[in-house]
Enzyme design. Structure first.
Site, PDB file in Angstrom:
ATOM      1  N   LYS A  83       0.864  -1.183   0.000  1.00 47.31           N
ATOM      2  CA  LYS A  83       0.000   0.000   0.000  1.00 47.31           C
ATOM      3  C   LYS A  83       0.901   1.233   0.000  1.00 47.31           C
ATOM      4  O   LYS A  83       1.784   1.371   0.855  1.00 47.31           O
ATOM      5  CB  LYS A  83      -0.838  -0.023   1.276  1.00 47.31           C
ATOM      6  CG  LYS A  83      -2.202   0.572   1.132  1.00 47.31           C
ATOM      7  CD  LYS A  83      -2.857   0.530   2.502  1.00 47.31           C
ATOM      8  CE  LYS A  83      -4.327   0.562   2.432  1.00 47.31           C
ATOM      9  NZ  LYS A  83      -4.892   0.691   3.782  1.00 47.31           N
TER      10      LYS A  83
HETATM   11  C1  E4P Z   1      -8.133   1.408   3.716  1.00 46.27           C
HETATM   12  O1  E4P Z   1      -7.385   0.654   3.156  1.00 46.27           O
HETATM   13  C2  E4P Z   1      -7.868   2.139   4.967  1.00 46.27           C
HETATM   14  O2  E4P Z   1      -7.122   1.301   5.801  1.00 46.27           O
HETATM   15  C3  E4P Z   1      -9.104   2.464   5.738  1.00 46.27           C
HETATM   16  O3  E4P Z   1     -10.275   2.077   5.059  1.00 46.27           O
HETATM   17  C4  E4P Z   1      -9.140   3.800   6.368  1.00 46.27           C
HETATM   18  O4  E4P Z   1     -10.353   3.955   7.047  1.00 46.27           O
HETATM   19  P1  E4P Z   1     -10.617   5.101   8.111  1.00 46.27           P
HETATM   20  O5  E4P Z   1     -10.962   6.358   7.384  1.00 46.27           O
HETATM   21  O6  E4P Z   1     -11.783   4.586   8.905  1.00 46.27           O
HETATM   22  O7  E4P Z   1      -9.376   5.235   8.935  1.00 46.27           O
END
Ligand code: E4P
Length: 232
Positions: A83
């Site tokens: 990522k």
């Molecule tokens: C996605 O890959 C992220 O880890 C995640 O969905 C972030 O979510 P949040 O806005 O609840 O932190």
């Protein structure tokens, strides 16, 4: 649309993977920082449990560091997808990692313009954060729709709806044609719930109990099946 779980908790993945609905998982530094234990072991265990792509995020803010971290993360398990946060450096790192055959999930994408760049850089997944858009009063569904349209029906990059806050975010993502939605355990559990389902199950059980001989018949049928299986 495939469903991923968004978590750093092995226990949560164990619980929800048992439902048979998960195709992968996403983690991020915030989620992993909440968990005790070795992140390498956590990521590898989640990879085994979901038996599909698991995103693990780089934290460097320059291209070389992102590429080095990305290669190391990809070496943890064959299911790891690296990522990479959206930025100029992130785009360059995505191009390099993708050229090495390493799958990249480009994260923190909030517009169709950013999504186009991420896809061109070679990202396998383009993650649009719905909840964080809604938090600032931007219509996440409209942005996601623009991304899906901009990348087109023959896109190579998969649109991943992330930062889901409630079941309707998942439904919107599916209706728009996103390939994946990643949801925290809380949202996945909320997707189970409907009062008519609970009432319906109670009613079926009560009606069945009103005919005890039917219960005996079913028990007999099960025993017969088990005996036949034993002779095979
Ligand atoms: C996605 O890959 C992220 O880890 C995640 O969905 C972030 O979510 P949040 O806005 O609840 O932190």
């Amino acid at each position: 649309m495939k469903l991923f779980i968004d978590t750093g908790s092995v226990a949560e993945v164990e619980e929800i993977a048992a439902w048979g609905v998960l195709s992968g998982a996403t983690t991020n530094p915030t989620l992993l920082a909440k968990e005790p234990g070795d992140p390498a072991e956590i990521i590898a265990r989640i990879c085994e449990l979901v038996d599909g792509p698991v995103s693990a995020e780089v934290v460097s803010d320059e291209t070389e560091g992102m590429v080095t971290e990305g290669r190391a993360l990809a070496g943890l398990h064959r299911h790891v997808v690296v990522k990479v946060p959206f930025s100029e450096a992130g785009l360059a790192a995505t191009r390099e990692l993708a050229s090495d055959g390493i799958r990249v999930n480009m994260t923190l994408v909030f517009s169709a313009a950013q999504a186009l760049l991420a896809a061109e850089a070679g990202a396998t997944y383009v993650s649009c954060f719905m909840g964080r858009l809604d938090d600032i009063a931007v219509d996440a569904g409209a942005v996601l729709e623009e991304i899906v349209e901009a990348l087109g029906p023959d896109r190579e990059a998969q649109v991943l709806a992330a930062s889901l806050r409630h079941p309707m975010h998942a439904v919107t993502a599916a209706r728009l044609g996103c390939e994946v939605a990643t949801a925290p355990g809380k949202v996945l559990r909320a997707m189970l719930a409907h009062p008519l389902t609970d009432q319906g199950i109670e009613r079926f059980a009560a009606d069945w109990r009103s005919r005890p001989e039917f219960g005996e018949w079913l028990q007999g049928l099960v025993a017969q099946g088990a005996a036949t299986a034993g002779t095979r």
